[in-house]
Design an enzyme around this catalytic site. Sequence first.
Site, short mmCIF file in Angstrom:
data_model
loop_
_atom_site.label_atom_id
_atom_site.label_comp_id
_atom_site.label_asym_id
_atom_site.label_seq_id
_atom_site.Cartn_x
_atom_site.Cartn_y
_atom_site.Cartn_z
N LYS A 80 0.85 -1.19 0.00
CA LYS A 80 0.00 0.00 0.00
C LYS A 80 0.88 1.23 0.00
CE LYS A 80 -4.54 0.69 0.16
NZ LYS A 80 -5.53 -0.12 -0.52
N GLY A 180 -23.10 5.05 4.26
CA GLY A 180 -22.24 5.61 3.23
C GLY A 180 -22.75 5.24 1.85
N VAL A 181 -23.01 6.24 1.01
CA VAL A 181 -23.52 5.95 -0.33
C VAL A 181 -22.60 6.59 -1.37
CG1 VAL A 181 -25.67 5.63 -1.60
CG2 VAL A 181 -25.76 6.36 0.77
N GLY A 182 -21.31 6.33 -1.23
CA GLY A 182 -20.34 6.82 -2.19
C GLY A 182 -20.33 5.98 -3.45
#
Length: 364
Positions: A80, A180-182
């Site tokens: 990462k 969360g509605v990303g």
Amino acid sequence: MEIFKTLEKYDYEQLLFCQDEESGLKAIIAIHDTTLGPALGGTRMWTYASEEDAVIDALRLARGMTYKAAASGLNLGGGKTVIIGDPRKDKNEAMFRAFGRFIQGLNGRYITAEDVGTTVEDMDLIHEETRFVTGVSPAFGSSGNPSPVTAYGCYHGMKAAAQIAYGSDSLEGKVVAVQGVGSVAYHLCKYLHDEGVRLIVTDINQENMERAVRDFGAETVDPDHIYDVECDIFAPCALGAIINDDTINRLHCRVIAGSANNQLKDEEHGDILNEKGIVYAPDYVINAGGLINVADELLGYNRERAMKKVEGIYDTILRIFEIAERDRIPSYKAADRMAEERIATMRQSRSMFLLNERNILNMK
């Protein structure tokens, strides 16, 4: 923070600090394990409170990628990157070009992709300097934005979790509370809506909630009230560590299945869910669709093949619960065990191969 003690504790392989004064680049690359193959993991850009927080986040996320790749059956390791900065105002072309040169210097040991705070366009800039990047524009033979595919995998994983909890994988008529509605969750909501799910959503972004209401007839609640919703399935699709001491006793669901990373604040919260009889789909397994998708790019991207592999998340979730039942352990531990056993098997296989090579050389 004692760097080497931290690396030793979880057996990290490498931690790199990259800076370019002219562009303002301050990046940290963490490589956890490359037993199964080169480390693949996205580049996150965030305004960290301190450099130590950035290091901790990079390390934590890299280790998670190792487990995600191993549990998904991919021949990849975990890595990462975090870039310290505000993605809304600190980005520039030179920054991502400079970062691409750092990646190129690793010669394939680490492959990056899009993550929080970065975009396909940023990956295209990295691609100008290195081929060790996925999730670039389709013009370069890539799959583009991985969010819809992550949602597709999450949808299939949720169906598998429903099979465990309810004896059927049909979601028709179920109530799903989505936190969360990303980008990912919006596409997940579409799959759920098409199957006849009643959606209750929340988001700190009012526009995201309004879009879910307009497109899917969703009901809305304030962000803090999502934990109190009576539902069949709770889908965390925003922040991590949301299953914690303050929230765990407020949940009214039989299944937790969502796309957010690191949903359990501590391992003990996975134990508590198990004791409560709540079916928890381990986050790094159910949200692996994006990784599976970009990994297919390394073979020469074929969307039909990639989506078929993503559908396999359904079977992986079922397998995890078989292990959990067999070994009488919570599902999060079963997922870890499955991943660790695969890595250990490969290490043993490589050790035997090297030993045989050495014996052959000694015989000459």
